[in-house]
Design a protein around this motif. Structure first.
Motif, PDB file in Angstrom:
ATOM      1  N   UNK A  38     -36.945 -11.657  49.980  1.00  0.00           N
ATOM      2  CA  UNK A  38     -35.878 -11.132  50.832  1.00  0.00           C
ATOM      3  C   UNK A  38     -35.977  -9.607  50.912  1.00  0.00           C
ATOM      4  N   UNK A  39     -35.066  -9.005  51.664  1.00  0.00           N
ATOM      5  CA  UNK A  39     -35.118  -7.560  51.903  1.00  0.00           C
ATOM      6  C   UNK A  39     -34.938  -6.753  50.623  1.00  0.00           C
ATOM      7  N   UNK A  40     -34.237  -7.306  49.640  1.00  0.00           N
ATOM      8  CA  UNK A  40     -34.008  -6.581  48.394  1.00  0.00           C
ATOM      9  C   UNK A  40     -35.310  -6.425  47.606  1.00  0.00           C
ATOM     10  N   UNK A  41     -36.100  -7.485  47.567  1.00  0.00           N
ATOM     11  CA  UNK A  41     -37.382  -7.406  46.879  1.00  0.00           C
ATOM     12  C   UNK A  41     -38.365  -6.554  47.674  1.00  0.00           C
ATOM     13  N   UNK A  42     -38.286  -6.616  49.002  1.00  0.00           N
ATOM     14  CA  UNK A  42     -39.139  -5.755  49.834  1.00  0.00           C
ATOM     15  C   UNK A  42     -38.849  -4.287  49.535  1.00  0.00           C
ATOM     16  N   UNK A  43     -37.570  -3.940  49.460  1.00  0.00           N
ATOM     17  CA  UNK A  43     -37.156  -2.567  49.180  1.00  0.00           C
ATOM     18  C   UNK A  43     -37.615  -2.138  47.785  1.00  0.00           C
ATOM     19  N   UNK A  44     -37.442  -3.009  46.795  1.00  0.00           N
ATOM     20  CA  UNK A  44     -37.855  -2.685  45.422  1.00  0.00           C
ATOM     21  C   UNK A  44     -39.361  -2.456  45.349  1.00  0.00           C
ATOM     22  N   UNK A  45     -40.128  -3.312  46.008  1.00  0.00           N
ATOM     23  CA  UNK A  45     -41.591  -3.157  45.982  1.00  0.00           C
ATOM     24  C   UNK A  45     -42.021  -1.861  46.651  1.00  0.00           C
ATOM     25  N   UNK A  46     -41.344  -1.514  47.741  1.00  0.00           N
ATOM     26  CA  UNK A  46     -41.667  -0.262  48.438  1.00  0.00           C
ATOM     27  C   UNK A  46     -41.395   0.934  47.531  1.00  0.00           C
ATOM     28  N   UNK A  47     -40.230   0.923  46.852  1.00  0.00           N
ATOM     29  CA  UNK A  47     -39.858   2.033  45.981  1.00  0.00           C
ATOM     30  C   UNK A  47     -40.807   2.126  44.783  1.00  0.00           C
ATOM     31  N   UNK A  48     -41.180   1.001  44.205  1.00  0.00           N
ATOM     32  CA  UNK A  48     -42.127   0.984  43.086  1.00  0.00           C
ATOM     33  C   UNK A  48     -43.457   1.586  43.519  1.00  0.00           C
ATOM     34  N   UNK A  50     -43.989   3.724  45.998  1.00  0.00           N
ATOM     35  CA  UNK A  50     -43.806   5.162  46.221  1.00  0.00           C
ATOM     36  C   UNK A  50     -43.838   5.931  44.906  1.00  0.00           C
ATOM     37  N   UNK A  51     -43.135   5.430  43.907  1.00  0.00           N
ATOM     38  CA  UNK A  51     -43.082   6.110  42.609  1.00  0.00           C
ATOM     39  C   UNK A  51     -44.444   6.099  41.937  1.00  0.00           C
ATOM     40  N   UNK A  52     -45.121   4.967  41.967  1.00  0.00           N
ATOM     41  CA  UNK A  52     -46.434   4.869  41.325  1.00  0.00           C
ATOM     42  C   UNK A  52     -47.475   5.759  41.998  1.00  0.00           C
ATOM     43  N   UNK A  53     -47.285   6.041  43.264  1.00  0.00           N
ATOM     44  CA  UNK A  53     -48.232   6.890  43.987  1.00  0.00           C
ATOM     45  C   UNK A  53     -47.887   8.376  43.878  1.00  0.00           C
ATOM     46  N   UNK A  54     -46.727   8.714  43.333  1.00  0.00           N
ATOM     47  CA  UNK A  54     -46.289  10.103  43.212  1.00  0.00           C
ATOM     48  C   UNK A  54     -46.188  10.462  41.729  1.00  0.00           C
ATOM     49  N   UNK A  55     -47.195  11.109  41.216  1.00  0.00           N
ATOM     50  CA  UNK A  55     -47.279  11.428  39.796  1.00  0.00           C
ATOM     51  C   UNK A  55     -46.080  12.243  39.319  1.00  0.00           C
ATOM     52  N   UNK A  56     -45.589  13.177  40.125  1.00  0.00           N
ATOM     53  CA  UNK A  56     -44.449  14.003  39.723  1.00  0.00           C
ATOM     54  C   UNK A  56     -43.192  13.151  39.519  1.00  0.00           C
ATOM     55  N   UNK A  57     -42.936  12.200  40.429  1.00  0.00           N
ATOM     56  CA  UNK A  57     -41.789  11.317  40.275  1.00  0.00           C
ATOM     57  C   UNK A  57     -41.937  10.463  39.020  1.00  0.00           C
ATOM     58  N   UNK A  58     -43.135   9.991  38.778  1.00  0.00           N
ATOM     59  CA  UNK A  58     -43.397   9.144  37.622  1.00  0.00           C
ATOM     60  C   UNK A  58     -43.149   9.903  36.328  1.00  0.00           C
ATOM     61  N   UNK A  59     -43.575  11.136  36.283  1.00  0.00           N
ATOM     62  CA  UNK A  59     -43.358  11.967  35.077  1.00  0.00           C
ATOM     63  C   UNK A  59     -41.864  12.202  34.865  1.00  0.00           C
ATOM     64  N   UNK A  60     -41.102  12.473  35.932  1.00  0.00           N
ATOM     65  CA  UNK A  60     -39.661  12.693  35.812  1.00  0.00           C
ATOM     66  C   UNK A  60     -38.958  11.447  35.257  1.00  0.00           C
ATOM     67  N   UNK A  61     -39.379  10.287  35.654  1.00  0.00           N
ATOM     68  CA  UNK A  61     -38.756   9.041  35.210  1.00  0.00           C
ATOM     69  C   UNK A  61     -38.950   8.857  33.700  1.00  0.00           C
ATOM     70  N   UNK A  62     -40.121   9.196  33.215  1.00  0.00           N
ATOM     71  CA  UNK A  62     -40.437   8.945  31.806  1.00  0.00           C
ATOM     72  C   UNK A  62     -40.115  10.101  30.872  1.00  0.00           C
TER      73      UNK A  62
END
Length: 63
Positions: A38-48, A50-62
């Motif tokens: 459904x759209x909720x899983x589509x949105x979650x996969x898109x956000x995951x 995006x984060x995995x492809x952006x090293x700066x965002x990934x570092x901020x999360x951890x």
């Protein structure tokens, strides 16, 4: 938790075969498998992605 947070621990490696469709899809998502539910899983996969492809965002999360 002392700060009011609730911690949830989930074992996505265990079979979810007898669980609801949503829980099965969540286990797949947690194991980096494609989910088309459904759209909720589509949105979650898109956000995951995006984060995995952006090293700066990934570092901020951890931090």
């Amino acid at each position: 938790m002392p700060d009011g947070a609730t911690k949830v621990i989930s074992n996505s490696q265990k079979s979810a075969a007898n669980q609801s469709e949503d829980l099965q899809a969540l286990a797949k998502l947690m194991n980096n498998e494609l989910v088309n539910l459904n759209k909720h899983f589509d949105c979650a996969q898109k956000k995951i992605k995006e984060i995995n492809e952006d090293l700066e965002k990934l570092i901020k999360i951890y931090k």
